[in-house]
Design an enzyme around this catalytic site. Structure first.
Site, PDB file in Angstrom:
ATOM      1  N   ASP A 159     -11.597   5.463   3.335  1.00  0.00           N
ATOM      2  CA  ASP A 159     -12.633   4.867   2.295  1.00  0.00           C
ATOM      3  C   ASP A 159     -12.353   5.248   0.899  1.00  0.00           C
ATOM      4  OD1 ASP A 159     -14.789   4.051   0.543  1.00  0.00           O
ATOM      5  OD2 ASP A 159     -15.609   3.191   2.362  1.00  0.00           O
ATOM      6  N   HIS A 160     -11.409   4.527   0.055  1.00  0.00           N
ATOM      7  CA  HIS A 160     -10.867   5.497  -0.941  1.00  0.00           C
ATOM      8  C   HIS A 160     -12.027   5.775  -2.243  1.00  0.00           C
ATOM      9  CE1 HIS A 160     -10.638   1.400  -2.581  1.00  0.00           C
ATOM     10  NE2 HIS A 160     -10.769   1.813  -3.716  1.00  0.00           N
ATOM     11  N   LEU A 214       0.740  -1.364   0.170  1.00  0.00           N
ATOM     12  CA  LEU A 214      -0.117  -0.003   0.128  1.00  0.00           C
ATOM     13  C   LEU A 214       0.709   1.339  -0.177  1.00  0.00           C
ATOM     14  CD1 LEU A 214      -2.825   1.230   0.351  1.00  0.00           C
ATOM     15  CD2 LEU A 214      -2.285   1.379   2.786  1.00  0.00           C
ATOM     16  N   ALA A 215       1.832   1.193   0.884  1.00  0.00           N
ATOM     17  CA  ALA A 215       3.009   2.480   1.031  1.00  0.00           C
ATOM     18  C   ALA A 215       3.500   2.654  -0.301  1.00  0.00           C
ATOM     19  CB  ALA A 215       3.786   1.976   2.140  1.00  0.00           C
ATOM     20  N   ASP A 258       9.672  -2.610  15.289  1.00  0.00           N
ATOM     21  CA  ASP A 258       8.638  -3.802  15.356  1.00  0.00           C
ATOM     22  C   ASP A 258       7.569  -3.040  16.420  1.00  0.00           C
ATOM     23  OD1 ASP A 258       7.008  -5.844  16.359  1.00  0.00           O
ATOM     24  OD2 ASP A 258       8.490  -7.268  16.468  1.00  0.00           O
ATOM     25  N   HIS A 273     -17.694   0.667   1.126  1.00  0.00           N
ATOM     26  CA  HIS A 273     -17.923   1.542  -0.296  1.00  0.00           C
ATOM     27  C   HIS A 273     -19.292   1.797  -0.693  1.00  0.00           C
ATOM     28  CE1 HIS A 273     -13.379   0.806  -0.112  1.00  0.00           C
ATOM     29  NE2 HIS A 273     -13.518  -0.489  -0.613  1.00  0.00           N
TER      30      HIS A 273
HETATM   31  P1  NAD Z   1       1.775  -5.684   3.068  1.00  0.00           P
HETATM   32  O1  NAD Z   1       1.745  -7.108   4.055  1.00  0.00           O
HETATM   33  O2  NAD Z   1       2.476  -5.415   1.915  1.00  0.00           O
HETATM   34  O3  NAD Z   1       2.377  -4.708   4.193  1.00  0.00           O
HETATM   35  C1  NAD Z   1       2.479  -4.743   5.589  1.00  0.00           C
HETATM   36  C2  NAD Z   1       3.549  -3.921   6.463  1.00  0.00           C
HETATM   37  O4  NAD Z   1       3.378  -4.224   7.696  1.00  0.00           O
HETATM   38  C3  NAD Z   1       4.893  -4.380   5.663  1.00  0.00           C
HETATM   39  O5  NAD Z   1       5.749  -3.385   5.693  1.00  0.00           O
HETATM   40  C4  NAD Z   1       5.388  -5.168   7.035  1.00  0.00           C
HETATM   41  O6  NAD Z   1       6.582  -5.214   7.162  1.00  0.00           O
HETATM   42  C5  NAD Z   1       4.854  -4.308   8.086  1.00  0.00           C
HETATM   43  N1  NAD Z   1       4.606  -5.241   9.322  1.00  0.00           N
HETATM   44  C6  NAD Z   1       3.976  -6.341   9.780  1.00  0.00           C
HETATM   45  N2  NAD Z   1       4.029  -6.680  11.099  1.00  0.00           N
HETATM   46  C7  NAD Z   1       4.890  -5.593  11.599  1.00  0.00           C
HETATM   47  C8  NAD Z   1       5.522  -5.661  13.046  1.00  0.00           C
HETATM   48  N3  NAD Z   1       5.071  -6.390  13.919  1.00  0.00           N
HETATM   49  N4  NAD Z   1       6.150  -4.436  13.089  1.00  0.00           N
HETATM   50  C9  NAD Z   1       6.361  -3.824  12.326  1.00  0.00           C
HETATM   51  N5  NAD Z   1       5.986  -3.869  10.882  1.00  0.00           N
HETATM   52  C10 NAD Z   1       5.318  -4.937  10.560  1.00  0.00           C
HETATM   53  O7  NAD Z   1       0.358  -5.213   3.214  1.00  0.00           O
HETATM   54  P2  NAD Z   1      -0.292  -3.882   2.617  1.00  0.00           P
HETATM   55  O8  NAD Z   1      -0.847  -4.562   1.159  1.00  0.00           O
HETATM   56  O9  NAD Z   1       0.536  -2.926   2.275  1.00  0.00           O
HETATM   57  O10 NAD Z   1      -1.650  -3.474   3.349  1.00  0.00           O
HETATM   58  C11 NAD Z   1      -1.539  -2.922   4.539  1.00  0.00           C
HETATM   59  C12 NAD Z   1      -2.907  -2.770   4.984  1.00  0.00           C
HETATM   60  O11 NAD Z   1      -3.824  -1.656   4.325  1.00  0.00           O
HETATM   61  C13 NAD Z   1      -3.720  -3.936   5.250  1.00  0.00           C
HETATM   62  O12 NAD Z   1      -4.599  -3.807   6.166  1.00  0.00           O
HETATM   63  C14 NAD Z   1      -4.622  -3.899   3.945  1.00  0.00           C
HETATM   64  O13 NAD Z   1      -5.691  -4.641   4.336  1.00  0.00           O
HETATM   65  C15 NAD Z   1      -5.008  -2.421   3.895  1.00  0.00           C
HETATM   66  N6  NAD Z   1      -5.003  -2.032   2.333  1.00  0.00           N
HETATM   67  C16 NAD Z   1      -4.305  -2.264   1.312  1.00  0.00           C
HETATM   68  C17 NAD Z   1      -4.491  -1.823   0.161  1.00  0.00           C
HETATM   69  C18 NAD Z   1      -3.506  -2.392  -0.912  1.00  0.00           C
HETATM   70  O14 NAD Z   1      -3.667  -1.498  -2.240  1.00  0.00           O
HETATM   71  N7  NAD Z   1      -2.422  -2.889  -0.823  1.00  0.00           N
HETATM   72  C19 NAD Z   1      -5.785  -1.336  -0.124  1.00  0.00           C
HETATM   73  C20 NAD Z   1      -6.689  -0.983   0.919  1.00  0.00           C
HETATM   74  C21 NAD Z   1      -6.297  -1.524   2.193  1.00  0.00           C
END
Ligand code: NAD
Length: 484
Positions: free
Chosen positions: A176-177, A18-19, A84, A239
């Site tokens: 909520d995008h 996501l980031a 962490d 949504h």
């Molecule tokens: P991802 O698995 O790619 O990233 C998760 C991040 O959390 C990673 O940077 C990981 O290193 C970090 N992490 C996990 N456990 C950790 C801990 N104990 N300490 C520190 N860091 C920790 O997931 P994502 O796809 O980026 O999604 C993140 C959130 O956003 C989720 O809840 C997902 O449902 C929501 N989301 C994602 C999207 C998308 O487009 N990817 C869209 C809508 C919502």
């Protein structure tokens, strides 16, 4: 004249999908437009031991616009902190970095904490932000959180309780995008800035309202998550409900965030809680099978999906709001995967003229709001056949944004990040609203869990879902305006 926002953004989950895909490019757009300039810093945190340089390279890789110099100058504001979220000591180290960067960039204590990680970790992060003193006393402290916000009312409540000790409701920005999409944000303007629409936006003139959120993709690599979610929780609870609220809320006294949110909460409060019998007659679920050519796999044959999964990839239903102005007006909603095309649109179906003024029955006028991939408004109206005939023909007025205009439309994350920096809460989900939508969705899930014979798959990939979705409307003489 664009005003610079001074802010320090801490992204928990800074190494994640996501980031990288959404947040860094969105922040870069704000940088290119001047909303972010000199006085900002972004700290990405995750467990891996990355260097700042490695982190910055990853940020730059995901940027497409601007010059190389602009991308590099932007990335200079990015810092990585191995962290962490469950380790209290790590918050002490993070606080030191925050304080240093706040000082270095003269940010003045404004902090945005973005939780881009699993919701199960939101509580511990919020708790530590308070107990380890990461909140500033000078500027603002705001929390941005992602969906899924719970998997039912109880878990959403637990999640909310876990953050309310640290953040007040007006400091919480639940993304909520869909609320960041141009044409969804346009709904109040279309409704209230045109007196001729405002006057008829009620049960006297509207027959029904249809909302379609169609996806052409299947579950792809999200099988693990989707098996715990399904279309009802993934799309309807959030949504679709937000769009229903945007269409149904009563005209507010003022056109500001607080007034609009208050008006929207009236809609959420009026959502019904259906009995199992009502669920059977008002809601339909489906799951995709393979496509006609057999090239696209059925849901049950996808990666990380149970061979006998009863998770729904399609939902259609009727929502009857308990509001005087909407008595008898069904809001039909529909969403699904592996439908013919990606499409989000709203069709407001007006009542047809019932008099005997004309020799033939005029059609129902329809106002269509195209949300994606087209953006614009269409009006389907009755007109007269050209020439001496007095027969009725249906005309369509269409205003769609062209390519140049579409380029000017900010991405949803860019818009919502900016609104969070400005403290504008109008386009974020409020807790009160979530309460209503979870109760609504929970009742449907409960009824479904009691049904024994689920005949899945029940629609072919590449079609508009199961037949029952059409019957939902045809039994009252209506039909879906958008046919795929
Ligand atoms: P991802 O698995 O790619 O990233 C998760 C991040 O959390 C990673 O940077 C990981 O290193 C970090 N992490 C996990 N456990 C950790 C801990 N104990 N300490 C520190 N860091 C920790 O997931 P994502 O796809 O980026 O999604 C993140 C959130 O956003 C989720 O809840 C997902 O449902 C929501 N989301 C994602 C999207 C998308 O487009 N990817 C869209 C809508 C919502």
């Amino acid at each position: 004249m664009v005003t610079e926002n001074k802010t320090l953004v801490v992204i928990f989950g800074g190494s994640g999908d996501l980031a990288h895909r959404k947040l860094y490019p969105a922040l870069f757009q704000l940088y290119l437009k001047g909303s972010l300039n000199k006085h900002f810093a972004v700290i990405g945190t995750a467990r891996r031991p990355w260097t700042h340089e490695f982190f910055r390279e990853g940020v730059i890789e995901n940027l497409s616009d601007g010059t190389l110099e602009q991308r590099q100058a932007f990335a200079e504001h990015f810092y990585y902190q191995s962290h962490d979220v469950q380790d209290s000591e790590h918050y002490v180290a993070l606080k030191n970095v925050i304080d240093k960067l706040d000082d270095k960039y003269q940010i003045g204590g404004n902090r945005l904490f973005y939780m881009a990680m699993a919701p199960s970790l939101f509580g511990t992060i919020a708790e530590h932000l308070r107990s380890e003193h990461l909140l500033s006393h000078d500027g603002y402290n705001r929390l941005i959180i992602e969906k899924p916000f719970g998997h039912d009312y109880e878990s959403a409540l637990a999640l909310n309780n876990a953050i309310v000790n640290t953040f007040d409701e007006d400091q919480v920005f639940r993304i909520d995008h869909y609320l960041g999409k141009e044409m969804v944000q346009n709904i109040p303007c279309i409704r209230f800035a045109n007196p001729f629409l405002n006057a008829v936006w009620n049960r006297d003139y509207i027959d029904n309202i249809q909302i379609t959120l169609a996806e052409s993709l299947g579950v792809e690599e999200r099988g693990g998550y989707y098996e715990t979610s399904g279309a009802l929780r993934d799309m309807v609870q959030n949504h679709i409900m937000q769009i229903v609220a945007m269409l149904a809320f009563p005209r507010p006294e003022k056109y500001d965030d607080r007034a609009i949110n208050q008006a929207k909460s009236q809609v959420f409060a009026s959502l019904p809680v259906y009995t199992p019998e009502q669920v059977r007659t008002k809601f339909v679920r489906g799951q995709y099978g393979e496509d006609a050519s057999g090239k696209q796999a059925a849901y049950r044959n996808e990666d990380k999906i149970e061979a006998d999964s009863t998770v729904e990839t399609f939902v259609a239903g009727e929502i009857d709001l308990d509001m005087p102005q909407w008595q008898g007006v069904p809001f039909y909603v529909r969403t699904g995967k592996r439908l013919p095309a990606k499409k989000t649109r709203i069709d407001v179906v007006f009542k047809a003229d019932q008099s005997e003024l004309f020799t033939e029955q005029p059609a129902n006028p329809v106002l269509t709001i195209d949300v994606e991939p087209d953006l614009g408004v269409e009006f389907t109206l009755n007109g007269k056949e050209i020439g001496t005939s007095s027969l009725i023909k249906v005309d369509q007025l269409q205003y769609l944004l062209d390519e140049e205009q579409q380029k000017k439309v900010p991405d949803a994350y860019e818009r919502l990040l900016l609104e969070a920096m400005l403290g504008k809460q109008g386009n974020f989900a409020q807790w009160e609203g979530m309460t209503g939508s979870w109760h609504f969705v929970d009742a449907i899930r409960k009824a479904w869990s009691q049904e024994k014979d689920v005949d899945f798959p029940n629609y072919q990939s590449g079609t508009m879902g199961p037949k029952a979705a059409d019957e939902l409307l045809s039994k009252t003489g209506r039909h879906w305006i958008y046919q795929g």
